[in-house]
Design a protein around this motif. Structure first.
Motif, PDB file in Angstrom:
ATOM      1  N   TRP A 101      48.095  90.170  49.774  1.00  0.00           N
ATOM      2  CA  TRP A 101      47.886  89.676  48.403  1.00  0.00           C
ATOM      3  C   TRP A 101      48.097  88.166  48.414  1.00  0.00           C
ATOM      4  O   TRP A 101      49.140  87.680  48.848  1.00  0.00           O
ATOM      5  CB  TRP A 101      48.874  90.323  47.423  1.00  0.00           C
ATOM      6  CG  TRP A 101      48.519  91.734  47.101  1.00  0.00           C
ATOM      7  CD1 TRP A 101      49.113  92.854  47.583  1.00  0.00           C
ATOM      8  CD2 TRP A 101      47.475  92.172  46.231  1.00  0.00           C
ATOM      9  NE1 TRP A 101      48.512  93.981  47.089  1.00  0.00           N
ATOM     10  CE2 TRP A 101      47.488  93.589  46.244  1.00  0.00           C
ATOM     11  CE3 TRP A 101      46.507  91.528  45.445  1.00  0.00           C
ATOM     12  CZ2 TRP A 101      46.589  94.357  45.497  1.00  0.00           C
ATOM     13  CZ3 TRP A 101      45.619  92.295  44.702  1.00  0.00           C
ATOM     14  CH2 TRP A 101      45.659  93.698  44.741  1.00  0.00           C
ATOM     15  N   HIS A 143      45.115  83.076  39.872  1.00  0.00           N
ATOM     16  CA  HIS A 143      44.198  83.966  40.585  1.00  0.00           C
ATOM     17  C   HIS A 143      45.008  84.805  41.569  1.00  0.00           C
ATOM     18  O   HIS A 143      45.905  84.275  42.222  1.00  0.00           O
ATOM     19  CB  HIS A 143      43.127  83.145  41.331  1.00  0.00           C
ATOM     20  CG  HIS A 143      42.035  83.975  41.919  1.00  0.00           C
ATOM     21  ND1 HIS A 143      41.394  84.974  41.221  1.00  0.00           N
ATOM     22  CD2 HIS A 143      41.454  83.964  43.152  1.00  0.00           C
ATOM     23  CE1 HIS A 143      40.489  85.540  41.994  1.00  0.00           C
ATOM     24  NE2 HIS A 143      40.504  84.954  43.175  1.00  0.00           N
ATOM     25  N   LYS A 151      44.342  87.941  44.519  1.00  0.00           N
ATOM     26  CA  LYS A 151      43.307  88.746  45.190  1.00  0.00           C
ATOM     27  C   LYS A 151      43.876  89.395  46.441  1.00  0.00           C
ATOM     28  O   LYS A 151      44.849  88.910  47.028  1.00  0.00           O
ATOM     29  CB  LYS A 151      42.113  87.858  45.564  1.00  0.00           C
ATOM     30  CG  LYS A 151      42.475  86.699  46.483  1.00  0.00           C
ATOM     31  CD  LYS A 151      41.257  85.814  46.733  1.00  0.00           C
ATOM     32  CE  LYS A 151      41.563  84.644  47.653  1.00  0.00           C
ATOM     33  NZ  LYS A 151      42.306  83.549  47.018  1.00  0.00           N
ATOM     34  N   ARG A 152      43.246  90.497  46.831  1.00  0.00           N
ATOM     35  CA  ARG A 152      43.621  91.141  48.084  1.00  0.00           C
ATOM     36  C   ARG A 152      42.627  90.676  49.151  1.00  0.00           C
ATOM     37  O   ARG A 152      41.421  90.708  48.954  1.00  0.00           O
ATOM     38  CB  ARG A 152      43.574  92.658  47.939  1.00  0.00           C
ATOM     39  CG  ARG A 152      44.193  93.324  49.139  1.00  0.00           C
ATOM     40  CD  ARG A 152      44.554  94.771  48.847  1.00  0.00           C
ATOM     41  NE  ARG A 152      45.258  95.286  50.006  1.00  0.00           N
ATOM     42  CZ  ARG A 152      46.464  95.821  49.970  1.00  0.00           C
ATOM     43  NH1 ARG A 152      47.088  95.951  48.823  1.00  0.00           N
ATOM     44  NH2 ARG A 152      47.039  96.235  51.065  1.00  0.00           N
ATOM     45  N   GLU A 200      50.658  93.070  44.260  1.00  0.00           N
ATOM     46  CA  GLU A 200      49.794  92.515  43.216  1.00  0.00           C
ATOM     47  C   GLU A 200      50.642  92.061  42.025  1.00  0.00           C
ATOM     48  O   GLU A 200      51.633  92.730  41.686  1.00  0.00           O
ATOM     49  CB  GLU A 200      48.799  93.589  42.754  1.00  0.00           C
ATOM     50  CG  GLU A 200      47.814  93.064  41.730  1.00  0.00           C
ATOM     51  CD  GLU A 200      46.746  94.092  41.336  1.00  0.00           C
ATOM     52  OE1 GLU A 200      46.921  95.293  41.639  1.00  0.00           O
ATOM     53  OE2 GLU A 200      45.759  93.664  40.720  1.00  0.00           O
TER      54      GLU A 200
END
Ligand SMILES: *Cc1c(COP(=O)(O)O)cnc(C)c1O
Length: 372
Positions: free
Chosen positions: A278, A255, A257-258, A324
């Motif tokens: 991130w 996983h 995510k920001r 990312e």
């Protein structure tokens, strides 16, 4: 190759095992052979796979700590001598004999109990001498003489070896190592005056055999350095030998995510994002042996170091990423990635322990993948 469902695995480089044995062997005198020590499931590397490679690379025998571990090797089909280094209850002497497993002994009462057993076959034994480790073994000449006296009338026992173990062979200060060696020589002299039948003699662990190859006897008991790790910092710094670590540990981002500034990550909210960050999640945790104390430790992603942020959970940890990354991106927790590496010693230092403990700590929930 076996199929694993999970995205976390340890990679065991069997080629490195072979390489390390060859390096050690090259320094040993011709008459010294190698006992490959594969206790604790081959220091967490897999005892059967390591034993197989070690014998292929020229080791002549195997050693383990428990009778259970010896049976695993016999059941896997190994025919070479197997020595159990720990204490085994005398009631199991017969089953050890039937499986041609050599036991360690040092107690008169132990021997006397074995003498009373109905046994079809003699059990092979190596006698342990405590020259300063203070763990197991006979310590005095009187004990030695009593045991040898008892052995003469014991028809269930065949003495095939004598050995000792060093407490400080890996230290900077080698004074005590030399004292232990001297004590061993004294006991050996007494032994040889009384006992004329041939036995094998072995004293050295990795540290002693790397540092004093010429002082080794019929065998060395090679553990940690077969796995490509140095027994201590002083031995590592001496650089007398080049070793290759066989164990590496990997996972994948499941996983990414920001997260805006000011958000908490994991149990107890011990980490709060300072800016927009991130955050990646990887499926490994203390349930795999990846200790909670590794919070803050770095891992490698794309060859770069990224810290573990927030508490380590039982099955997952979060890391702060510099950008990312795609799901499935490989994360290396121990080992090399591109031009960077995280050595076992670095993890050991962080946890205030020795490298030996780290691969043992990564438990069987983490599948081992083997490569040549
Ligand atoms: C574990 C063990 C060894 C191997 O020691 P390393 O330092 O890993 O080489 C040798 N002898 C005995 C008795 C042991 O218990």
């Amino acid at each position: 190759m076996e199929n694993f469902y999970r995205q976390t695995w340890a990679e065991i480089d069997l080629g490195a095992i072979k390489y390390n044995i060859e390096q050690v062997k090259a320094k040993l005198p011709q008459q010294s052979d190698i006992i490959a020590v594969v206790k604790a499931d081959g220091y967490g590397h897999g005892s059967v796979q390591v034993a197989n490679k070690a014998l292929e690379a020229g080791a002549k025998a195997l050693a383990v700590a428990l009778l259970e571990e010896a049976f695993v090797l016999r059941e896997a089909g190994f025919k070479v001598p197997i020595l159990v280094l720990g204490w085994v209850s005398p009631e199991y002497a017969a089953i050890a004999a039937e499986n041609n497993i050599t036991l360690t002994f040092f107690q008169k009462e132990w021997m006397d109990e074995v003498a009373l057993l109905p046994m079809k076959k003699k059990v092979k034994l190596h006698m342990k001498w405590d020259t300063g480790m203070g763990r197991i073994g006979i310590r005095t000449e009187t004990e030695l003489k009593n045991i040898l006296q008892g052995l003469k009338n014991n028809k269930n026992i065949e003495l095939t070896g004598v050995y000792t173990h060093f407490a400080t062979a890996d230290d900077q200060d080698l004074t005590f190592y030399h004292q232990q060696n001297k004590r061993f020589q004294e006991l050996l002299k007494v032994f040889q005056e009384i006992w004329s039948e041939p036995v094998v003699i072995h004293t050295g662990n990795s540290a002693a055999s790397i540092r004093f190859p010429k002082e080794m006897h019929n065998y060395i008991r090679l553990g940690i350095s077969m796995y490509g790790l140095y027994p201590s910092k002083p031995v590592k710094l001496e650089r007398s030998l080049q070793l290759k670590a066989a164990f590496s540990l990997h996972s994948r981002l499941v996983h990414v995510k920001r997260v805006p500034a000011g958000q908490s990550i994991s149990y107890g909210r011990t980490y709060i994002t300072k800016e927009s960050e991130w955050i990646g999640t990887i499926p490994i945790g203390y349930g795999d042996g990846w200790s909670r104390r590794l919070q803050g430790k770095e891992v490698l992603v794309n060859g770069k170091r990224m810290p573990i942020v927030g508490r380590v959970c039982m099955d997952q940890v979060m890391i702060r990423l510099d950008q990312e990354y795609k799901l499935g991106t490989k994360v290396t927790l121990i080992g090399e990635q591109k031009n960077n590496s995280i050595e076992m010693d670095e993890i050991a230092d962080y946890l205030d322990t020795i490298n030996y403990e780290i691969p043992c700590m990564i438990n069987e929930r983490v599948p081992r993948r083997y490569k040549e």
